[in-house]
Scaffold this active site. Structure first.
Site, PDB file in Angstrom:
ATOM      1  N   ALA A   1      47.607  49.847  40.849  1.00  0.00           N
ATOM      2  CA  ALA A   1      48.641  50.021  40.182  1.00  0.00           C
ATOM      3  C   ALA A   1      48.702  48.345  39.286  1.00  0.00           C
ATOM      4  O   ALA A   1      48.812  47.617  40.724  1.00  0.00           O
ATOM      5  CB  ALA A   1      49.447  50.868  40.216  1.00  0.00           C
ATOM      6  N   ASP A   2      48.691  48.547  38.275  1.00  0.00           N
ATOM      7  CA  ASP A   2      49.237  47.059  38.022  1.00  0.00           C
ATOM      8  C   ASP A   2      50.220  47.622  36.447  1.00  0.00           C
ATOM      9  O   ASP A   2      49.920  48.437  35.966  1.00  0.00           O
ATOM     10  CB  ASP A   2      48.367  46.001  37.350  1.00  0.00           C
ATOM     11  CG  ASP A   2      49.434  44.486  37.579  1.00  0.00           C
ATOM     12  OD1 ASP A   2      49.701  43.952  37.684  1.00  0.00           O
ATOM     13  OD2 ASP A   2      48.282  44.605  35.664  1.00  0.00           O
TER      14      ASP A   2
END
Length: 192
Positions: A71-72
């Site tokens: 995730a970012d």
């Protein structure tokens, strides 16, 4: 059970909220935007790179093969990714820029599962109230903004600054749960 390609306590907390069992294996990738890459493409690529990095580590270490979640999350204002504060001066400058304005938060997830890859992007709009210099300084001194994109944590003391939120609260926090749940359903891992 999945692997979480992150050391983020917020992402761990959000996965626990869903009841997803996981093992965290932090990814150590260089997060740098490429020339001409859109903000959305950037967060999607970084989420993918994190998941692929950990998937490779899992294979090399002969760990059980499980889906890997990368995730970012990035804060975007005036067409610029604000990133995490480098120091007190930079952090307070970021908060001044956000004061009284609306910005976007892009949060991407990527789940690598065997030979498939599933990605999703959440875009939220967050409006800050006008902040005084005293509020900015006091907030910085809490230590909360130090390692946060845009120098704030919606789930913490900065909640008092949020005038309006359009989109995903969990996405702004760092892991869009709706989008992640849809991916986990696709691969038969909901409540994994």
């Amino acid at each position: 059970m999945i692997y979480l390609a992150s050391a983020s306590p917020r992402r761990r907390e959000l996965l626990r909220q869903l009841g997803v069992q996981f093992e965290a294996i932090p990814s150590n990738i260089l997060e740098m935007r490429q020339t001409g890459e859109s903000h959305a493409d950037y967060v999607l690529r970084v989420a993918r790179d994190k998941a692929q990095f950990v998937a490779k580590q899992v294979k090399e270490r002969s760990l059980p093969i499980l889906p890997v979640l990368g995730a970012d999350t990035e804060v975007v204002l005036d067409g610029e990714i604000l990133g995490k504060p480098q120091d007190r001066v930079h952090g307070m400058a970021l908060l001044r820029r956000l004061s009284g304005r609306t910005h976007e938060v892009l949060s991407a997830v990527c789940v690598v599962d065997q030979d498939s890859e599933h990605v999703a992007l959440s875009t939220s709009r967050v409006t800050f109230s006008r902040l005084t210099e005293t509020e900015i300084a006091q907030y910085w001194e809490t230590g909360e903004p130090v390692d946060k994109a845009g120098a704030y944590a919606i789930q913490g003391k900065a909640a008092a600054f949020i005038e309006r939120l359009e989109g995903s609260y969990s996405g702004v926090m760092g892991l869009p749960l709706h989008e992640l749940t849809e991916i986990l359903k696709k691969i038969g891992r909901e409540g994994a």
